[in-house]
Design an enzyme around this catalytic site. Sequence first.
Site, mmCIF file in Angstrom:
data_model
loop_
_atom_site.group_PDB
_atom_site.id
_atom_site.type_symbol
_atom_site.label_atom_id
_atom_site.label_comp_id
_atom_site.label_asym_id
_atom_site.label_seq_id
_atom_site.Cartn_x
_atom_site.Cartn_y
_atom_site.Cartn_z
ATOM 1 N N CYS A 93 0.819 -1.208 0.000
ATOM 2 C CA CYS A 93 0.000 0.000 0.000
ATOM 3 C C CYS A 93 0.863 1.273 0.000
ATOM 4 O O CYS A 93 1.540 1.540 -0.971
ATOM 5 C CB CYS A 93 -0.912 -0.070 1.217
ATOM 6 S SG CYS A 93 -2.469 0.752 1.011
ATOM 7 N N HIS B 100 -3.966 -6.307 1.758
ATOM 8 C CA HIS B 100 -3.794 -6.516 3.179
ATOM 9 C C HIS B 100 -4.198 -7.965 3.395
ATOM 10 O O HIS B 100 -4.236 -8.732 2.475
ATOM 11 C CB HIS B 100 -4.646 -5.520 3.966
ATOM 12 C CG HIS B 100 -4.240 -4.094 3.673
ATOM 13 N ND1 HIS B 100 -3.033 -3.583 4.077
ATOM 14 C CD2 HIS B 100 -4.843 -3.102 2.991
ATOM 15 C CE1 HIS B 100 -2.942 -2.317 3.667
ATOM 16 N NE2 HIS B 100 -4.018 -1.999 2.993
#
Lengths: 244, 460
Positions: free
Chosen positions: A96, A204
Amino acid sequence: MTAYKLRIAHLYGDLMNTYGDYGNVIALTYYAKQIGVTVDYHLVSLHDTFKADDYDFVLFGGGQDYEESVTAKDLPGKSAEIKAYIEQGGSLLAVCGGFQLLGRTMEFADGKVINGIGVMSHHTVNLNSPELKDGMRGKRLIGNIEIKNNENGETYHGFENHQGRTFLGEGEKALGHVISGNGNNGDDQTEGVIYRQVYGTYFHGPILTRNGNLAKRILKNALSKRYPEIDWQGKLAAIPTESF
Amino acid sequence: MLVYNLFMTIRSKFALFAGSTSYILLHKILHRGGTSLPGKIAYQLDPAILKEFANKIQTVIITGTNGKTLTTALCARVLSQSGRLIITNKSGSNMIQGIVATIMAHAAQIRQANRQGQKPIAVLEVDEANVKAAAQSLQASHFVLTNIFRDQMDRYGEIYTTYEKITDGINSSPKAEVIANGDSPIFARKPYPNPVVYFGFADRPETGDHRAPTNTDGILAPTDDQVLHYHYLTYANLGSYFTPDKSFKRPDLKYAVTKVDSLTPAKSDFEIDQHAFTLPLGGLYNIYNALAAYALGREFGLCADQIFAALNEDSRIFGRQEQLHIGDHLVTIVLIKNPVGANSVIDMMISDPQPFSLVTLLNANYADGIDTSWIFDAEFERLHETKLAKIIVGGQRYQDFSVRLKMAGFPDQIVEQDFGKLIDRIKALPTKNAYVAATYTSMLMFRAELTKAGLAKGSF
Ligand SMILES: [Zn+2]
């Protein structure tokens, strides 16, 4: 018997640690332990020195906008060594925000653009960018995602949650092609990046806990660089792979 | 202007009438509290209705991401010692509509108290994003701030966004007093125009120099380039913090926990400002909640003895943890939804002197939070410090938790995907005590099985 060690640097681990990113360290430690490797975990944060030769694996996670902007200000002091680490084939997982900051530029939700360290060629725009196709603007990309890496045939499962949209650049390959979900920008079907031994992703989940195949691949790369005489592939093949 | 005011007043009166009517009707029809719907009707008619009450009641607003409900219950109990009528909302009615409903349901009592020359106190749990609206219309006199932790469920859950929403509300009511958790660094980031007092923990010497665990949120100083140091931490990012250059540090505490004597899952013994106190609840976070209520009581002029009497009086208000019997097992059900909450539950288990079993139930529906990655931010490794004897892993996302606990060093697990078989699994556990740590919808699904088996009542 030699005591094998995996030296991990968690870049800005106290600032860039959203959505279970630390779980990637937990996963690597879990597999490393089963093949007789001890993990040395080091937090490398603001004002700390990062040296390319000190580590066998680097984790660079995601953060909230505020922490990411603070991290971006500190990064130039470390970027030469990070670049050296990457160019000499060091293993790195960027998630990310960490993935974004390794590239050229990134844009926050409020339109502020900051420079990444530019060691890799991708760039990131925000969810309202004119670079995006109509219909892809204005929404966060949230949800379960599945991708496939066509070169090694592996599939990876995870959960994406990002407003930033990343476009890969020259010399970069995707970590995988989107089977379901959105990926880097919701448009070109790419998810994540592979460059040398760097793996970047919006997953994630965290990615290495749910995708033991990738955890083992990264572990093998990192250990083979440090201990080339050992058959890490064989050792890792002999232990179970968590995958769901 | 005059016309406008007159118009507002008539509109408000009508809204009040309509809202009260719908409250009574719904109450009769549905035989239940109906906290939100009547309020919605009134609110849609006139959002200004709360302003009608601004000079009829005194308002205390309790907000923050965690601990609001219990803190509100404790604050209400403490302030009832003042002898004034207390009005308080149920959790789940902490948005503006729910607040309107709560106030309107008590309109007659308020009028009666006013006629007797008394001003009731509204002790209101308020959602972070609703603080400004509630504070402005009711002209709140006090804000109680518990903490701000990141909730993975909330996709806009940046803690600084939540902080801005709360401070926006506070800044709009500069005369109101702020009673804030001084151990939470975020509450001291910017000065308030309001009078402020802080509460916190002062049970250790101010000599240590520690950092928060790596995986802690909110550890940057407002200077933007310094990670906080701590003389000591209590939990999460709470504690006696400072920056190495001393430009930012924990503010002076007006009210403090001065000693922690013993902690078990069912009871906490500690001292506030040197007065011994027992709370019929475990968990450091609950001590913070009690301390907040104590601070509020003191600011209302109550003495320590009055406050402790109120808090000791009745343990039924501490009904957040549910206990029931399954066979000869005593089962405690706790909700988990984010890392700070899960870590608190783990702390509670560490303080349990008895061997126990743990049942984890993880779902990922909207009400649970659709992202399960938070379970990797909680420190399940610390379960090695407990007397954990057996693990059952269940829920729709049982695989996630199974791997989480394997990676924490607990490979020996019973994996049970079927909610219908959980009760039998629990009956076969080797320990008398068991904890069921469940996310919201998995808790509901487990409850449905308990109800089917006649082990729990249908509604709760
Ligand atoms: Zn993300």
